[in-house]
Every structure is written in structure tokens, then in C-alpha cells.
Design a protein around this motif. Structure first.
Motif, PDB file in Angstrom:
ATOM      1  N   LEU A   1       0.861  -1.282   0.045  1.00  0.00           N
ATOM      2  CA  LEU A   1      -0.051   0.060   0.229  1.00  0.00           C
ATOM      3  C   LEU A   1       0.882   1.014  -0.002  1.00  0.00           C
ATOM      4  CD1 LEU A   1      -2.695  -0.946   2.440  1.00  0.00           C
ATOM      5  CD2 LEU A   1      -2.944  -1.016  -0.024  1.00  0.00           C
ATOM      6  N   ILE A   2       1.936   1.372   0.403  1.00  0.00           N
ATOM      7  CA  ILE A   2       2.912   2.217   0.659  1.00  0.00           C
ATOM      8  C   ILE A   2       4.325   2.141   0.838  1.00  0.00           C
ATOM      9  CG2 ILE A   2       2.606   2.996   3.149  1.00  0.00           C
ATOM     10  CD1 ILE A   2       2.405   6.099   2.226  1.00  0.00           C
ATOM     11  N   ARG A   3       5.361   2.618   0.453  1.00  0.00           N
ATOM     12  CA  ARG A   3       6.660   2.633   0.647  1.00  0.00           C
ATOM     13  C   ARG A   3       7.252   3.962   0.686  1.00  0.00           C
ATOM     14  NH1 ARG A   3      11.009  -1.949   0.173  1.00  0.00           N
ATOM     15  NH2 ARG A   3       9.081  -3.231  -0.102  1.00  0.00           N
ATOM     16  N   THR A   4       7.604   4.590   1.897  1.00  0.00           N
ATOM     17  CA  THR A   4       8.082   5.932   1.627  1.00  0.00           C
ATOM     18  C   THR A   4       9.129   5.984   2.960  1.00  0.00           C
ATOM     19  OG1 THR A   4       7.411   8.195   1.641  1.00  0.00           O
ATOM     20  CG2 THR A   4       5.955   6.828   2.993  1.00  0.00           C
ATOM     21  N   SER A   5       9.935   7.339   2.593  1.00  0.00           N
ATOM     22  CA  SER A   5      10.518   7.696   3.875  1.00  0.00           C
ATOM     23  C   SER A   5      10.149   9.304   4.119  1.00  0.00           C
ATOM     24  CB  SER A   5      12.145   7.807   3.327  1.00  0.00           C
ATOM     25  OG  SER A   5      12.485   6.502   3.274  1.00  0.00           O
ATOM     26  N   GLN A   6       8.775   9.551   3.685  1.00  0.00           N
ATOM     27  CA  GLN A   6       8.420  10.877   4.109  1.00  0.00           C
ATOM     28  C   GLN A   6       7.079  10.859   4.572  1.00  0.00           C
ATOM     29  OE1 GLN A   6       8.323  12.470   0.077  1.00  0.00           O
ATOM     30  NE2 GLN A   6      10.255  13.205   0.125  1.00  0.00           N
ATOM     31  N   SER A   7       6.550  11.766   5.419  1.00  0.00           N
ATOM     32  CA  SER A   7       5.171  11.900   5.987  1.00  0.00           C
ATOM     33  C   SER A   7       4.318  12.382   4.805  1.00  0.00           C
ATOM     34  CB  SER A   7       5.206  12.721   7.161  1.00  0.00           C
ATOM     35  OG  SER A   7       5.749  13.968   7.026  1.00  0.00           O
ATOM     36  N   TRP A   8       2.886  12.633   5.214  1.00  0.00           N
ATOM     37  CA  TRP A   8       2.009  13.086   4.136  1.00  0.00           C
ATOM     38  C   TRP A   8       2.223  14.388   3.815  1.00  0.00           C
ATOM     39  CZ3 TRP A   8      -0.666  17.322   4.986  1.00  0.00           C
ATOM     40  CH2 TRP A   8      -0.872  17.701   6.083  1.00  0.00           C
ATOM     41  N   ASP A   9       2.891  15.290   4.307  1.00  0.00           N
ATOM     42  CA  ASP A   9       3.256  16.617   4.034  1.00  0.00           C
ATOM     43  C   ASP A   9       4.481  16.567   3.218  1.00  0.00           C
ATOM     44  OD1 ASP A   9       4.969  15.989   6.181  1.00  0.00           O
ATOM     45  OD2 ASP A   9       4.630  18.251   7.172  1.00  0.00           O
ATOM     46  N   GLY A  10       5.195  15.285   2.905  1.00  0.00           N
ATOM     47  CA  GLY A  10       6.572  15.451   1.890  1.00  0.00           C
ATOM     48  C   GLY A  10       7.696  15.627   2.834  1.00  0.00           C
ATOM     49  N   VAL A  11       7.764  15.625   4.088  1.00  0.00           N
ATOM     50  CA  VAL A  11       8.911  16.058   5.023  1.00  0.00           C
ATOM     51  C   VAL A  11       9.604  14.616   5.228  1.00  0.00           C
ATOM     52  CG1 VAL A  11       9.504  16.822   6.991  1.00  0.00           C
ATOM     53  CG2 VAL A  11       8.014  18.122   5.996  1.00  0.00           C
ATOM     54  N   GLU A  12      10.884  14.653   4.902  1.00  0.00           N
ATOM     55  CA  GLU A  12      11.513  13.558   5.457  1.00  0.00           C
ATOM     56  C   GLU A  12      11.460  12.848   6.843  1.00  0.00           C
ATOM     57  OE1 GLU A  12      13.740  11.418   3.399  1.00  0.00           O
ATOM     58  OE2 GLU A  12      12.958  12.427   1.682  1.00  0.00           O
ATOM     59  N   LEU A  13      11.253  11.551   7.150  1.00  0.00           N
ATOM     60  CA  LEU A  13      11.149  10.946   8.550  1.00  0.00           C
ATOM     61  C   LEU A  13      12.306  10.868   9.140  1.00  0.00           C
ATOM     62  CD1 LEU A  13       8.628   8.152   7.520  1.00  0.00           C
ATOM     63  CD2 LEU A  13       8.323   9.997   8.678  1.00  0.00           C
ATOM     64  N   PRO A  14      12.567  11.232  10.453  1.00  0.00           N
ATOM     65  CA  PRO A  14      13.760  10.943  11.034  1.00  0.00           C
ATOM     66  C   PRO A  14      14.460   9.768  11.042  1.00  0.00           C
ATOM     67  CG  PRO A  14      11.729  11.167  12.808  1.00  0.00           C
ATOM     68  CD  PRO A  14      11.350  11.217  11.345  1.00  0.00           C
ATOM     69  N   ASP A  15      15.659   9.680  11.455  1.00  0.00           N
ATOM     70  CA  ASP A  15      16.201   8.407  11.831  1.00  0.00           C
ATOM     71  C   ASP A  15      15.662   7.665  12.997  1.00  0.00           C
ATOM     72  OD1 ASP A  15      18.014   9.136   9.713  1.00  0.00           O
ATOM     73  OD2 ASP A  15      19.648   9.854  11.006  1.00  0.00           O
ATOM     74  N   TYR A  16      15.850   6.391  12.863  1.00  0.00           N
ATOM     75  CA  TYR A  16      15.307   5.584  13.879  1.00  0.00           C
ATOM     76  C   TYR A  16      16.280   5.824  15.266  1.00  0.00           C
ATOM     77  CZ  TYR A  16      13.178   2.068  10.823  1.00  0.00           C
ATOM     78  OH  TYR A  16      12.422   1.080  10.116  1.00  0.00           O
ATOM     79  N   PHE A  17      15.374   5.617  16.374  1.00  0.00           N
ATOM     80  CA  PHE A  17      16.186   5.610  17.627  1.00  0.00           C
ATOM     81  C   PHE A  17      16.948   4.897  17.668  1.00  0.00           C
ATOM     82  CE2 PHE A  17      11.462   7.169  18.633  1.00  0.00           C
ATOM     83  CZ  PHE A  17      11.774   8.573  18.892  1.00  0.00           C
ATOM     84  N   LYS A  18      18.062   4.928  18.783  1.00  0.00           N
ATOM     85  CA  LYS A  18      18.883   3.792  19.144  1.00  0.00           C
ATOM     86  C   LYS A  18      18.449   3.316  20.326  1.00  0.00           C
ATOM     87  CE  LYS A  18      22.866   6.383  17.412  1.00  0.00           C
ATOM     88  NZ  LYS A  18      23.437   5.851  16.134  1.00  0.00           N
ATOM     89  N   GLY A  19      18.463   2.081  20.403  1.00  0.00           N
ATOM     90  CA  GLY A  19      18.113   1.288  21.726  1.00  0.00           C
ATOM     91  C   GLY A  19      16.991   0.235  21.223  1.00  0.00           C
ATOM     92  N   ARG A  20      16.068  -0.151  22.409  1.00  0.00           N
ATOM     93  CA  ARG A  20      15.183  -1.192  22.105  1.00  0.00           C
ATOM     94  C   ARG A  20      13.976  -0.648  21.605  1.00  0.00           C
ATOM     95  NH1 ARG A  20      15.099  -6.018  23.423  1.00  0.00           N
ATOM     96  NH2 ARG A  20      16.812  -5.954  24.648  1.00  0.00           N
ATOM     97  N   PRO A  21      13.218  -0.969  20.581  1.00  0.00           N
ATOM     98  CA  PRO A  21      12.118  -0.498  19.909  1.00  0.00           C
ATOM     99  C   PRO A  21      11.073  -0.686  20.969  1.00  0.00           C
ATOM    100  CG  PRO A  21      12.781  -2.124  18.611  1.00  0.00           C
ATOM    101  CD  PRO A  21      14.056  -1.961  19.703  1.00  0.00           C
ATOM    102  N   GLU A  22       9.859  -0.255  20.685  1.00  0.00           N
ATOM    103  CA  GLU A  22       8.481  -0.654  21.349  1.00  0.00           C
ATOM    104  C   GLU A  22       7.600  -0.245  20.177  1.00  0.00           C
ATOM    105  OE1 GLU A  22       6.628  -0.139  25.639  1.00  0.00           O
ATOM    106  OE2 GLU A  22       6.476   1.943  24.523  1.00  0.00           O
ATOM    107  N   LEU A  23       7.118  -1.266  19.892  1.00  0.00           N
ATOM    108  CA  LEU A  23       5.864  -1.264  18.597  1.00  0.00           C
ATOM    109  C   LEU A  23       4.665  -0.982  19.112  1.00  0.00           C
ATOM    110  CD1 LEU A  23       7.301  -3.673  16.322  1.00  0.00           C
ATOM    111  CD2 LEU A  23       8.134  -1.348  16.308  1.00  0.00           C
TER     112      LEU A  23
END
Length: 149
Positions: free
Chosen positions: A36-58
Motif C-alpha cells: 500500500l505504501i513505501r516511503t521515507s516521508q510523512s504525508w506533507d512530504g517531509v523526510e522522516l527522522p532516523d530511527y531511535f537507538k536502543g530497544r524499540p517498542e511497537l
């Protein structure tokens, strides 16, 4: 991706004589996939930030917005995206930029940018959102000091 055919054994029995049963093989369905989607940008066209360092919580959240409901101004400190499964949701950035998300469409939310959402439609919006967070981080930070119009 290879489509898989799922087969089922179906036993058909006569109602008048339960000892008279036949077994048939029937195709039930095929597994389909559609990106459905593959992107590195939010809906307004701004690049998403890098991932956090450390353990993720989904985190997965189901939202239901009644018709006419407006969410207050807020921002997300974590990346999130989702699928609108019912209705129509309008997302408005503080700069006035709008995005209308329709039934069945994906949306990638803004990160650290103030915005709000409105259900301008006549039926409830049902939205499933998925957050890429870390333990202790809020999914959203409200801004009650900014009035809704």
C-alpha cells in the motif's frame, strides 16, 4: 510472491442418511499481497527522522472518531503510520496544509510537527495506527494552548 492455494476437505452428508457422506476437495481462496505504501516521508512530504537507538517498542492503536469530531492540536515524537478502514479523515498542519485520507488508504503521520485531525464526514472514522516508539515515550503530545476553530 508466489500465490498459495488453500485447499479444504469438505464433507457432504445427506440429512436423511448420515452414513452416506462424500469427501470433496475445493479451493477456498488465494493469498494475495498488495503493497500500500513505501516511503521515507510523512504525508506533507517531509523526510522522516532516523530511527531511535536502543530497544524499540511497537504499538498498534485502533481509533474510532465519531462524525463531526475534531482532535485537538498535537504532535507525535515518534514515527507512525496506518490504514484508514472506514470513513474519511482530514489532517490539518499548523501551516494550513491539509491531507484527506479516504477509506482503504494508508497515511504516514508528521513527526514533531503540530497538526490536528477532523472527521468532516457523516460516518465514524476507523483508523489503525502503528507507532515505532521506545518505552516511556508518549505517542502524542497535546497542545491545549492552541485553540481549535
Amino acid at each position: 510472491m508466489k500465490n498459495l492455494v488453500v485447499a479444504a476437505l469438505i464433507t457432504v452428508c445427506s440429512m436423511s442418511m448420515l452414513t452416506s457422506c462424500k469427501t470433496k476437495t475445493a479451493a477456498v481462496s488465494q493469498v494475495e499481497s498488495k503493497e500500500l505504501i513505501r516511503t521515507s516521508q510523512s504525508w506533507d512530504g517531509v523526510e522522516l527522522p532516523d530511527y531511535f537507538k536502543g530497544r524499540p517498542e511497537l504499538v498498534a492503536v485502533k481509533y474510532v472518531f465519531p462524525a463531526g469530531q475534531k482532535l485537538g492540536w498535537h504532535h507525535h515524537p515518534v514515527m507512525n503510520y496506518g490504514i484508514l478502514v472506514q470513513g474519511e479523515l482530514t489532517i490539518i498542519g499548523q501551516d494550513g496544509k491539509e491531507k484527506v485520507v479516504h477509506e482503504g488508504e494508508p497515511v504516514v503521520e508528521m513527526v514533531n510537527t503540530i497538526h490536528h485531525g477532523e472527521n468532516r464526514g457523516s460516518k465514524p472514522v476507523i483508523l489503525y495506527m502503528f507507532y515505532l516508539s521506545q518505552k516511556g515515550l508518549p505517542l502524542a503530545v497535546q497542545h491545549p494552548e492552541i485553540p481549535l476553530k
